[in-house]
Design an enzyme around this catalytic site. Structure first.
Site, PDB file in Angstrom:
ATOM      1  N   LYS A   1       0.861  -1.192   0.000  1.00  0.00           N
ATOM      2  CA  LYS A   1       0.000   0.000   0.000  1.00  0.00           C
ATOM      3  C   LYS A   1       0.890   1.232   0.000  1.00  0.00           C
ATOM      4  O   LYS A   1       1.775   1.375   0.841  1.00  0.00           O
ATOM      5  CB  LYS A   1      -0.906   0.008   1.234  1.00  0.00           C
ATOM      6  CG  LYS A   1      -1.803   1.247   1.297  1.00  0.00           C
ATOM      7  CD  LYS A   1      -2.825   1.128   2.410  1.00  0.00           C
ATOM      8  CE  LYS A   1      -2.371   1.671   3.735  1.00  0.00           C
ATOM      9  NZ  LYS A   1      -2.329   3.141   3.841  1.00  0.00           N
TER      10      LYS A   1
ATOM     11  N   ASP B   1      -3.475   4.334  -1.901  1.00  0.00           N
ATOM     12  CA  ASP B   1      -4.444   4.790  -0.888  1.00  0.00           C
ATOM     13  C   ASP B   1      -4.482   6.322  -0.857  1.00  0.00           C
ATOM     14  O   ASP B   1      -3.896   6.939   0.022  1.00  0.00           O
ATOM     15  CB  ASP B   1      -3.991   4.204   0.463  1.00  0.00           C
ATOM     16  CG  ASP B   1      -4.916   4.554   1.614  1.00  0.00           C
ATOM     17  OD1 ASP B   1      -6.070   4.931   1.373  1.00  0.00           O
ATOM     18  OD2 ASP B   1      -4.463   4.425   2.776  1.00  0.00           O
TER      19      ASP B   1
ATOM     20  N   LYS C   1      -7.530   8.074  -1.234  1.00  0.00           N
ATOM     21  CA  LYS C   1      -8.850   8.478  -0.686  1.00  0.00           C
ATOM     22  C   LYS C   1      -9.389   9.725  -1.379  1.00  0.00           C
ATOM     23  O   LYS C   1      -9.625  10.764  -0.747  1.00  0.00           O
ATOM     24  CB  LYS C   1      -8.756   8.743   0.821  1.00  0.00           C
ATOM     25  CG  LYS C   1      -8.242   7.569   1.643  1.00  0.00           C
ATOM     26  CD  LYS C   1      -8.303   7.865   3.135  1.00  0.00           C
ATOM     27  CE  LYS C   1      -7.787   6.724   3.983  1.00  0.00           C
ATOM     28  NZ  LYS C   1      -6.327   6.567   3.961  1.00  0.00           N
TER      29      LYS C   1
ATOM     30  N   ASP D   1     -13.808  14.648  -4.353  1.00  0.00           N
ATOM     31  CA  ASP D   1     -13.895  15.949  -5.032  1.00  0.00           C
ATOM     32  C   ASP D   1     -15.145  15.934  -5.901  1.00  0.00           C
ATOM     33  O   ASP D   1     -15.945  14.985  -5.800  1.00  0.00           O
ATOM     34  CB  ASP D   1     -12.612  16.172  -5.867  1.00  0.00           C
ATOM     35  CG  ASP D   1     -12.278  17.662  -6.026  1.00  0.00           C
ATOM     36  OD1 ASP D   1     -13.207  18.450  -6.286  1.00  0.00           O
ATOM     37  OD2 ASP D   1     -11.094  18.019  -5.902  1.00  0.00           O
ATOM     38  N   ILE D   2     -15.324  16.916  -6.758  1.00  0.00           N
ATOM     39  CA  ILE D   2     -16.496  16.862  -7.632  1.00  0.00           C
ATOM     40  C   ILE D   2     -16.310  15.695  -8.608  1.00  0.00           C
ATOM     41  O   ILE D   2     -15.177  15.322  -8.934  1.00  0.00           O
ATOM     42  CB  ILE D   2     -16.727  18.202  -8.391  1.00  0.00           C
ATOM     43  CG1 ILE D   2     -15.538  18.540  -9.285  1.00  0.00           C
ATOM     44  CG2 ILE D   2     -17.045  19.315  -7.414  1.00  0.00           C
ATOM     45  CD1 ILE D   2     -15.816  19.702 -10.242  1.00  0.00           C
TER      46      ILE D   2
ATOM     47  N   ASN E   1     -16.431  15.134 -11.787  1.00  0.00           N
ATOM     48  CA  ASN E   1     -15.601  15.265 -12.984  1.00  0.00           C
ATOM     49  C   ASN E   1     -14.104  15.227 -12.656  1.00  0.00           C
ATOM     50  O   ASN E   1     -13.311  14.605 -13.361  1.00  0.00           O
ATOM     51  CB  ASN E   1     -15.958  16.570 -13.712  1.00  0.00           C
ATOM     52  CG  ASN E   1     -15.273  16.662 -15.052  1.00  0.00           C
ATOM     53  OD1 ASN E   1     -15.381  15.749 -15.873  1.00  0.00           O
ATOM     54  ND2 ASN E   1     -14.542  17.748 -15.277  1.00  0.00           N
TER      55      ASN E   1
ATOM     56  N   THR F   1     -11.499   6.052  10.785  1.00  0.00           N
ATOM     57  CA  THR F   1     -11.502   5.614  12.193  1.00  0.00           C
ATOM     58  C   THR F   1     -11.131   6.759  13.136  1.00  0.00           C
ATOM     59  O   THR F   1     -11.364   6.683  14.329  1.00  0.00           O
ATOM     60  CB  THR F   1     -10.542   4.421  12.408  1.00  0.00           C
ATOM     61  OG1 THR F   1      -9.351   4.669  11.678  1.00  0.00           O
ATOM     62  CG2 THR F   1     -11.152   3.135  11.941  1.00  0.00           C
TER      63      THR F   1
ATOM     64  N   GLN G   1      -3.842   2.142  17.260  1.00  0.00           N
ATOM     65  CA  GLN G   1      -5.024   1.407  16.805  1.00  0.00           C
ATOM     66  C   GLN G   1      -5.769   0.928  18.047  1.00  0.00           C
ATOM     67  O   GLN G   1      -5.178   0.356  18.941  1.00  0.00           O
ATOM     68  CB  GLN G   1      -4.630   0.200  15.943  1.00  0.00           C
ATOM     69  CG  GLN G   1      -3.900   0.551  14.655  1.00  0.00           C
ATOM     70  CD  GLN G   1      -4.842   0.945  13.528  1.00  0.00           C
ATOM     71  OE1 GLN G   1      -5.998   1.288  13.765  1.00  0.00           O
ATOM     72  NE2 GLN G   1      -4.345   0.931  12.305  1.00  0.00           N
TER      73      GLN G   1
ATOM     74  N   ARG H   1       2.901  -1.378  10.880  1.00  0.00           N
ATOM     75  CA  ARG H   1       3.957  -1.505  11.882  1.00  0.00           C
ATOM     76  C   ARG H   1       4.273  -2.915  12.391  1.00  0.00           C
ATOM     77  O   ARG H   1       5.453  -3.193  12.637  1.00  0.00           O
ATOM     78  CB  ARG H   1       3.665  -0.543  13.038  1.00  0.00           C
ATOM     79  CG  ARG H   1       3.909   0.900  12.628  1.00  0.00           C
ATOM     80  CD  ARG H   1       3.198   1.885  13.516  1.00  0.00           C
ATOM     81  NE  ARG H   1       1.756   1.823  13.322  1.00  0.00           N
ATOM     82  CZ  ARG H   1       0.872   2.568  13.970  1.00  0.00           C
ATOM     83  NH1 ARG H   1       1.291   3.431  14.869  1.00  0.00           N
ATOM     84  NH2 ARG H   1      -0.418   2.464  13.712  1.00  0.00           N
TER      85      ARG H   1
HETATM   86  O1  C5P Z   1       0.877   0.411  11.228  1.00  0.00           O
HETATM   87  P1  C5P Z   1      -0.548  -0.042  11.063  1.00  0.00           P
HETATM   88  O2  C5P Z   1      -0.690  -1.541  10.889  1.00  0.00           O
HETATM   89  O3  C5P Z   1      -1.467   0.515  12.107  1.00  0.00           O
HETATM   90  O4  C5P Z   1      -0.957   0.610   9.645  1.00  0.00           O
HETATM   91  C1  C5P Z   1      -2.238   0.512   9.125  1.00  0.00           C
HETATM   92  C2  C5P Z   1      -2.318   1.236   7.824  1.00  0.00           C
HETATM   93  O5  C5P Z   1      -3.685   1.308   7.424  1.00  0.00           O
HETATM   94  C3  C5P Z   1      -1.831   2.688   7.853  1.00  0.00           C
HETATM   95  O6  C5P Z   1      -1.276   2.986   6.565  1.00  0.00           O
HETATM   96  C4  C5P Z   1      -3.081   3.482   8.115  1.00  0.00           C
HETATM   97  O7  C5P Z   1      -3.013   4.776   7.604  1.00  0.00           O
HETATM   98  C5  C5P Z   1      -4.110   2.661   7.349  1.00  0.00           C
HETATM   99  N1  C5P Z   1      -5.489   2.829   7.806  1.00  0.00           N
HETATM  100  C6  C5P Z   1      -5.914   2.568   9.107  1.00  0.00           C
HETATM  101  N2  C5P Z   1      -7.234   2.722   9.451  1.00  0.00           N
HETATM  102  C7  C5P Z   1      -8.111   3.111   8.559  1.00  0.00           C
HETATM  103  C8  C5P Z   1      -7.704   3.379   7.248  1.00  0.00           C
HETATM  104  C9  C5P Z   1      -6.376   3.216   6.907  1.00  0.00           C
HETATM  105  O8  C5P Z   1      -5.117   2.200   9.951  1.00  0.00           O
HETATM  106  N3  C5P Z   1      -9.379   3.221   8.902  1.00  0.00           N
END
Ligand code: C5P
Length: 236
Positions: free
Chosen positions: A32, A59, A61, A64-65, A67, A119, A190, A211
């Site tokens: 990613k 990734d 994300k 925007d409009i 077009n 999140t 997380q 990580r």
């Molecule tokens: O290091 P870790 O395993 O927490 O990384 C998770 C990856 O997923 C990161 O790139 C983070 O930005 C992404 N991500 C997330 N939660 C979301 C959307 C994306 O942790 N809801």
């Protein structure tokens, strides 16, 4: 494309990313690329990692409009990414435009998935800042159904939501799930996490792991363990 582990390459430069990925000689991981790396290096990082044989989830994300999103998606389609994404909050029309932009003249296209609610947005900030005054779960499921209606292939969600999303949108609708930790890992920032084996049980189609692999003393071993837990339930 089937069940796979996607490594979140949250690095600041191409050199750091290459140095990290060069350790993986046995299997080229699905990676990613996020905003930081893409802003630093631009499309060349995508071309180079494709050339080296990696599948890529870009990734960015987009939101925007319609077009503008359609035109940006046409560019990403030409870069041959494997998965890209938009915010479902951009509306069904925007997601339909994204699909149009992504679709090549021969009818093929990268997979397109939607972010439902980040999140980092909680119930309180959703109600107070966005004036969305329904429970978070309802918003997530409504956005997932919108993504399905627009023709998207799936959503990014918590592994804790995979089952519900599949029940509402069908088993073929992809759930791509970050928030993965090994049983003995620190959770870091997380909060709602699952192990790779539990995400497999919950029905996630892809897990995004940063990580626990990138910060491991032995990233290759951590990746192979993740892959084994997720694809075989850790039975090999
Ligand atoms: O290091 P870790 O395993 O927490 O990384 C998770 C990856 O997923 C990161 O790139 C983070 O930005 C992404 N991500 C997330 N939660 C979301 C959307 C994306 O942790 N809801």
């Amino acid at each position: 494309m089937g069940k796979d582990v996607i490594i979140a390459c949250d690095f600041a430069s191409a050199n750091e990313t290459f140095a990290f990925l060069e350790r993986f000689t046995e299997k080229k991981p699905f990676v990613k690329i996020g905003l930081e790396l893409f802003c630093a290096e631009g499309p060349s990082i995508v071309r180079e990692l494709k050339r080296r044989g990696h599948k890529i989830f870009l990734d960015l994300k987009l939101h925007d409009i319609p077009n503008t999103v359609k035109k940006a998606m046409a560019v990403l389609s030409g870069l041959d990414v494997d998965i890209c994404n938009v915010h479902a909050a951009g509306t069904v029309n925007m997601m339909r435009a994204a699909i149009e932009g992504l679709t090549r003249p021969d009818g093929t296209r990268p997979l397109l998935i939607a972010v439902t609610q980040l999140t980092s947005t909680d119930q309180e900030s959703m109600e107070n800042d966005l004036l969305i005054k329904v429970p978070m779960q309802e918003v997530v499921m409504h956005y997932a159904r919108n993504a399905l209606a627009a023709g998207l292939d799936g959503v990014v969600c918590s592994p804790l939501e995979s089952e519900r999303v599949h029940a509402a949108c069908g088993s073929g609708f992809l759930t791509v799930t970050p928030g993965i930790r090994f049983a003995e890992n620190e959770k870091g920032d997380q909060r709602r996490v699952m192990t790779p084996a539990a995400a497999r049980e919950a029905g996630s189609d892809y897990i995004v792991v940063g990580r626990p692999i990138t910060a491991s003393a032995d990233p290759v071993a951590a990746y192979l363990r993740c892959l084994d837990e997720f694809t075989n339930g850790g039975k090999e």
